[in-house]
Scaffold this active site. Structure first.
Site, mmCIF file in Angstrom:
data_model
loop_
_atom_site.group_PDB
_atom_site.id
_atom_site.type_symbol
_atom_site.label_atom_id
_atom_site.label_comp_id
_atom_site.label_asym_id
_atom_site.label_seq_id
_atom_site.Cartn_x
_atom_site.Cartn_y
_atom_site.Cartn_z
ATOM 1 N N GLY A 8 0.851 -1.195 0.000
ATOM 2 C CA GLY A 8 0.000 0.000 0.000
ATOM 3 C C GLY A 8 0.881 1.237 0.000
ATOM 4 O O GLY A 8 0.587 2.235 0.659
ATOM 5 N N GLY A 11 -0.432 4.998 -1.131
ATOM 6 C CA GLY A 11 -1.578 5.622 -0.466
ATOM 7 C C GLY A 11 -1.158 6.835 0.352
ATOM 8 O O GLY A 11 0.003 7.258 0.323
ATOM 9 N N GLN A 12 -2.097 7.380 1.102
ATOM 10 C CA GLN A 12 -1.825 8.612 1.864
ATOM 11 C C GLN A 12 -0.695 8.403 2.875
ATOM 12 O O GLN A 12 0.213 9.213 2.976
ATOM 13 C CB GLN A 12 -3.097 9.078 2.589
ATOM 14 N N ASP A 53 -0.811 -7.706 -4.815
ATOM 15 C CA ASP A 53 -2.212 -7.571 -4.421
ATOM 16 C C ASP A 53 -2.383 -8.403 -3.152
ATOM 17 O O ASP A 53 -1.958 -9.569 -3.117
ATOM 18 C CB ASP A 53 -3.093 -8.121 -5.556
ATOM 19 N N TYR A 143 -15.759 -0.578 7.485
ATOM 20 C CA TYR A 143 -14.360 -0.218 7.752
ATOM 21 C C TYR A 143 -14.025 -0.468 9.226
ATOM 22 O O TYR A 143 -13.004 -1.091 9.554
ATOM 23 C CB TYR A 143 -14.170 1.260 7.390
ATOM 24 N N LYS A 147 -11.527 -3.115 11.187
ATOM 25 C CA LYS A 147 -10.477 -2.660 12.107
ATOM 26 C C LYS A 147 -10.536 -3.438 13.438
ATOM 27 O O LYS A 147 -9.510 -3.908 13.922
ATOM 28 C CB LYS A 147 -10.583 -1.150 12.351
HETATM 29 N N1 SER Z 1 -9.308 8.631 8.212
HETATM 30 C C1 SER Z 1 -10.092 7.431 8.143
HETATM 31 C C2 SER Z 1 -11.394 7.657 7.486
HETATM 32 O O1 SER Z 1 -11.873 8.765 7.548
HETATM 33 C C3 SER Z 1 -10.305 6.879 9.507
HETATM 34 O O2 SER Z 1 -9.330 5.981 9.808
HETATM 35 O O3 SER Z 1 -11.949 6.757 6.968
#
Ligand code: SER
Length: 318
Positions: A8, A11-12, A53, A143, A147
């Protein structure tokens, strides 16, 4: 020589973490991996790059073995808002992808793994002020479900297989190098871009929405410090609470207006408001402070000043 694999890596978080790790440990010792089609020039030029992947465990294993990887940063994920649009894909990437990575890691002799959890692990039944390390974890997004499950999986693999997995619950992350995509806290980044470009921003959460946030340099430093801490200092094997600052959308807009003359912000909450309202306002990170010496450096003012000056250079060349 220690060798790391960042999954990854565009990504940010990954794009900044990869460069920070390469600076610290040497370019050739940090392999950058993505399933996307292109690496940014700075990453392509500074060390090895691979297409991986997290759905393909066999290929990940081959890559770990071929490069002699002993440390993994597994950052591949869909964020909260995108995850609500496609919960099946969020489950596959965020949770099955994590399991594939952990299995490939332990079968390849990897010693240490980093995996990010989030404030999204909490939910509407969690105490919202100064949220404790150990508390109710009943998230309302897919999400968040990935987690909480991921945290438990990491702890299980540590207890069962001795894999040294370390994790933090990041707050919303603010950064100027790579933009976030599909998160609920993205407004705290987008507001800076729009202020510099157009002097106006339409915020997708209401002005009184308060969330915990962190500037990326703190997040990167904290991640590396956690990974370098002696194993005996790590008492939390699910994921550490981590905090830096909390502010409302209105306070953020006021700070931006102080730095960008004539900036104005309007508010038009959408479906992400409900997600924001289910997350804590502030976080108790005393366990991370005690265990491995975590301390943030950036507050709202310092972060905003740095964001504005870097984005002026990036977007306007001045
Ligand atoms: N920054 C993330 C989001 O907004 C939270 O972990 O989904």
């Amino acid at each position: 020589m220690a060798k790391a694999l960042v999954i990854g890596a565009v990504g940010q978080i990954g794009s900044e973490l990869t460069l920070a790790l390469r600076k610290k440990y040497g370019g050739n010792n940090v392999v950058a991996a993505t399933r996307k089609s292109e690496f940014p020039p700075e990453i392509a030029a500074s060390g090895p790059c691979e297409y991986l992947d997290v759905a393909d465990k066999a290929k990940m294993k081959l890559s770990m073995q071929r490069h002699g990887i002993d440390t993994i940063y597994q950052l591949a994920a869909l964020l909260s808002a995108t995850g609500e649009k496609n919960p099946d894909l969020a489950f596959e990437i965020n949770l099955l992808g994590l399991k594939n990575t952990l299995d490939a890691a332990r079968e390849s002799g990897v010693k240490r793994v980093f995996w990010p959890s989030s404030i999204a692990a909490f939910g509407p039944t969690t105490p919202r002020e100064n949220t404790p390390q150990r508390t109710v974890l009943e998230p309302s997004t897919m999400y968040g479900v990935t987690k909480v499950s991921g945290e438990l999986l990491c702890q299980y693999y540590f207890l069962r297989y001795g894999l040294d997995i370390r994790s933090v619950r990041y707050p919303g992350l603010v950064s100027w190098k790579a933009e976030p995509g599909g998160g609920t806290t993205d407004y705290s980044v987008a507001i800076f871009y729009e202020a510099i470009r157009n002097k106006t921003y339409k915020c997708f959460v209401g002005p009184d929405t308060v969330l915990p946030m962190m500037y990326m340099p703190d997040a990167i430093r904290g991640t590396i410090e956690l990974m370098e801490a002696p194993a005996e200092k790590i008492s939390v094997r699910t994921s550490y609470n981590l905090a830096a600052m909390s502010f409302s959308a209105r306070e953020l807009a006021e700070e931006v207006a102080r730095l960008v003359p004539d900036f104005s912000c309007t508010y038009e909450p959408d479906s992400r408001q409900k997600i924001a309202d289910s997350w804590p306002k502030s976080i108790d990170d005393s366990q991370a402070r005690r265990d491995w010496g975590w301390a943030s450096k950036y507050d709202l003012r310092k972060m905003s000043e740095d964001m504005v000056s870097n984005l002026r250079l990036k977007l306007l060349g001045k």
